[in-house]
Design an enzyme around this catalytic site. Structure first.
Site, PDB file in Angstrom:
ATOM      1  N   ASP A   8       0.826  -1.263  -0.013  1.00 55.06           N
ATOM      2  CA  ASP A   8       0.033   0.003   0.026  1.00 55.06           C
ATOM      3  C   ASP A   8       0.874   1.178   0.088  1.00 55.06           C
ATOM      4  O   ASP A   8       1.756   1.421   0.724  1.00 55.06           O
ATOM      5  CB  ASP A   8      -0.929  -0.173   1.219  1.00 55.06           C
ATOM      6  N   LEU A  12       0.419   2.788   6.328  1.00 53.97           N
ATOM      7  CA  LEU A  12      -0.495   2.526   7.181  1.00 53.97           C
ATOM      8  C   LEU A  12      -1.347   3.775   7.380  1.00 53.97           C
ATOM      9  O   LEU A  12      -1.083   4.864   7.573  1.00 53.97           O
ATOM     10  CB  LEU A  12       0.289   2.064   8.777  1.00 53.97           C
ATOM     11  N   HIS A  13      -2.642   3.465   7.420  1.00 50.82           N
ATOM     12  CA  HIS A  13      -3.772   4.536   7.801  1.00 50.82           C
ATOM     13  C   HIS A  13      -4.995   3.730   8.254  1.00 50.82           C
ATOM     14  O   HIS A  13      -4.818   2.326   8.520  1.00 50.82           O
ATOM     15  CB  HIS A  13      -4.241   4.987   6.350  1.00 50.82           C
ATOM     16  N   GLY A  14      -6.058   4.570   8.971  1.00 51.03           N
ATOM     17  CA  GLY A  14      -7.035   3.719   9.536  1.00 51.03           C
ATOM     18  C   GLY A  14      -7.612   2.645   9.000  1.00 51.03           C
ATOM     19  O   GLY A  14      -7.832   1.495   9.598  1.00 51.03           O
ATOM     20  N   ALA A  17      -5.223  -0.406   9.432  1.00 54.21           N
ATOM     21  CA  ALA A  17      -4.843  -0.714  10.923  1.00 54.21           C
ATOM     22  C   ALA A  17      -6.310  -1.157  11.560  1.00 54.21           C
ATOM     23  O   ALA A  17      -6.218  -2.098  12.257  1.00 54.21           O
ATOM     24  CB  ALA A  17      -4.659   0.526  11.679  1.00 54.21           C
TER      25      ALA A  17
END
Length: 168
Positions: A8, A12-14, A17
């Site tokens: 990606d 890392l993003h919501g 996660a």
């Protein structure tokens, strides 16, 4: 055990996660990226996206491999996140036991810098080097799909590459 390695370019993003954490049942997220080590602001942003009860490790590619090859990690349920197919291949080649990776996944990739890339799917843009990396990743014979979230539709990477090459 690496429950999933995700490619990606946002790292890392919501979405990654929270949604994938619940789906995979992970307790650790390892973000492997050399540039991120020198970007404390982005590290803070990523740390804020991590759900309670999940430990986040942000490491260089080499340090991530050191952690992933540690025998103590075999008992942990982990998600590994890398920026692009070439980084995913570097991790796979550096693992003592590539069989510890249960699943390969691509979210968004190559959409930010599209200059030398062609459309694989609406979420994934690739260049020639990444085409070769995807082919090498497919050789590991690990389930490998393009899928944004666990509830969204899946596109088999081999099928997408076959179509991509036929359309030339």
């Amino acid at each position: 055990m690496i429950k999933m390695m995700r490619i990606d370019d946002r790292l890392l993003h919501g979405q990654v996660a929270f949604v994938w954490k619940n789906h995979l049942g992970i307790s650790r997220i390892v973000v492997a990226n050399d540039a991120l080590i020198n970007d404390p602001m982005q590290q803070v942003t990523m740390k804020m996206a991590v759900p309670e009860g999940v430990k986040l490790l942000i490491r260089s590619m080499d340090d991530a491999l050191h952690i992933l090859n540690d025998e103590r990690g075999k008992a942990l349920e982990m998600l590994v996140v890398v920026k692009d197919p070439c980084d995913a291949l570097k991790i796979m080649k550096g693992l003592k036991d590539p069989g510890q990776v249960e699943h390969l996944n691509i979210g968004n990739s190559g959409r930010i810098n599209r200059e030398d890339r062609k459309v694989l799917t609406k979420e994934v843009y690739i260049n020639e080097e990444e085409v070769q990396a995807l082919k090498e990743l497919l050789a590991y014979q690990i389930p490998f799909e393009i899928q944004m979230t666990p509830t969204s539709s899946k596109i088999n990477v081999k099928d997408a590459l076959d179509k991509f090459e036929q359309e030339g």
